[in-house]
Structure formats: structure tokens, C-alpha cells
Scaffold this motif. Sequence first.
Motif, PDB file in Angstrom:
ATOM      1  N   ARG A 104     -10.283  -2.252   4.508  1.00 30.98           N
ATOM      2  CA  ARG A 104     -10.861  -3.083   3.437  1.00 30.98           C
ATOM      3  C   ARG A 104     -10.011  -4.327   3.172  1.00 30.98           C
ATOM      4  NH1 ARG A 104     -10.725   0.021  -1.087  1.00 30.98           N
ATOM      5  NH2 ARG A 104     -11.071   2.001  -0.062  1.00 30.98           N
ATOM      6  N   GLU A 153      -8.159   8.009   4.337  1.00 28.90           N
ATOM      7  CA  GLU A 153      -8.183   7.123   3.157  1.00 28.90           C
ATOM      8  C   GLU A 153      -7.264   5.919   3.366  1.00 28.90           C
ATOM      9  OE1 GLU A 153      -9.005  10.461  -0.339  1.00 28.90           O
ATOM     10  OE2 GLU A 153      -6.969  10.215   0.453  1.00 28.90           O
ATOM     11  N   SER A 154      -6.125   6.166   4.013  1.00 29.32           N
ATOM     12  CA  SER A 154      -5.193   5.061   4.275  1.00 29.32           C
ATOM     13  C   SER A 154      -5.836   4.040   5.215  1.00 29.32           C
ATOM     14  CB  SER A 154      -3.902   5.571   4.928  1.00 29.32           C
ATOM     15  OG  SER A 154      -3.309   6.560   4.152  1.00 29.32           O
ATOM     16  N   THR A 158       0.888   5.136   0.406  1.00 29.83           N
ATOM     17  CA  THR A 158      -0.018   6.174   0.932  1.00 29.83           C
ATOM     18  C   THR A 158       0.397   7.595   0.521  1.00 29.83           C
ATOM     19  OG1 THR A 158       1.187   6.439   3.037  1.00 29.83           O
ATOM     20  CG2 THR A 158      -0.510   4.731   2.976  1.00 29.83           C
ATOM     21  N   LEU A 201       0.854  -1.195   0.000  1.00 27.98           N
ATOM     22  CA  LEU A 201       0.000   0.000   0.000  1.00 27.98           C
ATOM     23  C   LEU A 201       0.885   1.239   0.000  1.00 27.98           C
ATOM     24  CD1 LEU A 201      -2.727   1.464   0.306  1.00 27.98           C
ATOM     25  CD2 LEU A 201      -2.484   1.212   2.777  1.00 27.98           C
ATOM     26  N   GLU A 238      -9.000   3.552   5.733  1.00 27.97           N
ATOM     27  CA  GLU A 238     -10.102   2.892   5.031  1.00 27.97           C
ATOM     28  C   GLU A 238      -9.576   1.777   4.106  1.00 27.97           C
ATOM     29  OE1 GLU A 238     -13.500   1.593   3.940  1.00 27.97           O
ATOM     30  OE2 GLU A 238     -13.230   2.942   5.638  1.00 27.97           O
ATOM     31  N   THR A 239      -8.474   2.053   3.422  1.00 29.28           N
ATOM     32  CA  THR A 239      -7.908   1.051   2.508  1.00 29.28           C
ATOM     33  C   THR A 239      -7.411  -0.162   3.290  1.00 29.28           C
ATOM     34  OG1 THR A 239      -7.187   2.891   1.142  1.00 29.28           O
ATOM     35  CG2 THR A 239      -6.268   0.742   0.597  1.00 29.28           C
TER      36      THR A 239
END
Length: 238
Positions: free
Chosen positions: A225, A218-219, A211, A209, A221-222
Motif C-alpha cells: 500500500r 499483513e506486513s 511489524t 513500519l 500488504e502494508t
Amino acid sequence: MSQHYSIALDGPSGAGKSTIAKTIAKELNYIYLDTGAMYRAFGLYAIENGIDFTCEKYIQERDRATRELLNSFNLDIRYEQGEQKVIVNGKDCTGLIRTPEVSIAASKVAVLPAVRKRMVELQRSIAARTNVVMDGRDIGTYVLPNAQIKIFITASSVARAKRRFQELQAKGMKDITFEQVHSDMQFRDRNDSSRAFAPLSRANDATLLDTTNLDLQESIETVRRIIMRKLKLSQGGI
Ligand code: DC
């Protein structure tokens, strides 16, 4: 025997690992273990015992003296209202380990295999008795190679240095410049990635990932998920 879940978050400093790990651990009701704090605690202990990490002469002597300090170093990790506390020889050092000086010392002591072995023993013993989100440099590759979930979180060095600079400013450390923070970060990236024993690296089975262009929400949330998808796949959930 009940199986414990381990989530390994690795990556360079300033990528957002610790805030992400803390948030996710709280949501899942897992323990959050910040392994960098353990190397920082030993770096601070070494400084307090006269080791000079600013001097690049006599490194072998410095390393020998540092290793000897392990004999009198007792580290305890405790949790108070969900917050990790780092206790060295009975003294709470949690508030003292976040300075730029300790960051560099931590990176330097972390090169020593004897230091790493001591920390890794404690890290593995914690993961053996509870569900854990552990962040660090070598969690997915060395500490917990069988972790159910591994994510390697990174970002450009400029983006990471900007975040760290803002954090230090917010803490009132106003006399440090952005250039200093950036150069310290580049030093640590090199030092942490190039050491012979358990260097910073992405495990083959870790999800990558970046960032750089994500804000913190957003990080998180990713990562949430990625974790939820993997937890659902493994044994039908948490
Ligand atoms: O994550 P941090 O910036 O607090 O970590 C401080 C230093 O500790 C880092 O530069 C390298 C070292 N470290 C390590 O070698 N292995 C870990 N698992 C965590 C940190």
C-alpha cells in the motif's frame, strides 16, 4: 534517458525485510537485491581464509587481515529464475551464507569502511541500470539517498528473534537455542547501529513500519500500500 526506480527497504535483521522485498520485487517486475547477502559472502570468505570472528583480541590485526582479503575477493551477483545468487571467485556461495556464524562475521566485516565501499559500488551500479528493490541497513541513508521510496521496517527484538529462530529450526538447525538467537540479534543490532561509517539508521524521509504485531501477509500488504501510493504520486505510476 529512462529513469530507473529504486525502492529502499532498511531495518534490523529479522524484521521481515527480505521476504517483503522479494515479494514486492516480483510483483513489480523489479530486481531484488539483498545487500546483506553481499556482506555475508565476504564474512564467509574471511572465515574460510582463517579469520576468527569469535575472538575479541587483536581486533586491529584482524581488521587489517580482513581488509587485505578484499584484494582477492571477487563478488558477482547473478539471477537464476529470479533468485539472487552470490558468486565468490566463481563459486556459488548462496547456500552457505545463512548460518549464525556467518551472520556475526557479516556484521563484523560490515564495520570496515573499505568493505562497505566495495559493496556499495556494486549496489549503486546495479541500481543505475535497472529498477530495484534493495534491502539492507544503509540503503536509504547512504547507498541510494535519492531512492524514490524508502521504508524503514522494524519490530521488537523478541519478535525478530522468534522469527529467525523458527527459520533456523525449519532449516534443521536444531541445536541452536532461542536465547542464543536473541543474543546474537542484540549483538548485531548494537554493532550495526553503532558503527561510525553508514550505520543502520532510518532516513529522515523513510516511512516507518513496525511489524511486531503484524504477520507476514499483513506486513507485505502494508508495504504494498505504501509503495503503490508513492508510485502513483511520483510521475503518475510505475
Ligand atoms: O540483512 P542480513 O542479516 O543478511 O545482513 C547481514 C549483516 O550485514 C548485518 O548484520 C549487517 C550487514 N549489512 C550492512 O552492514 N549493510 C547492509 N546494507 C546490509 C547488511
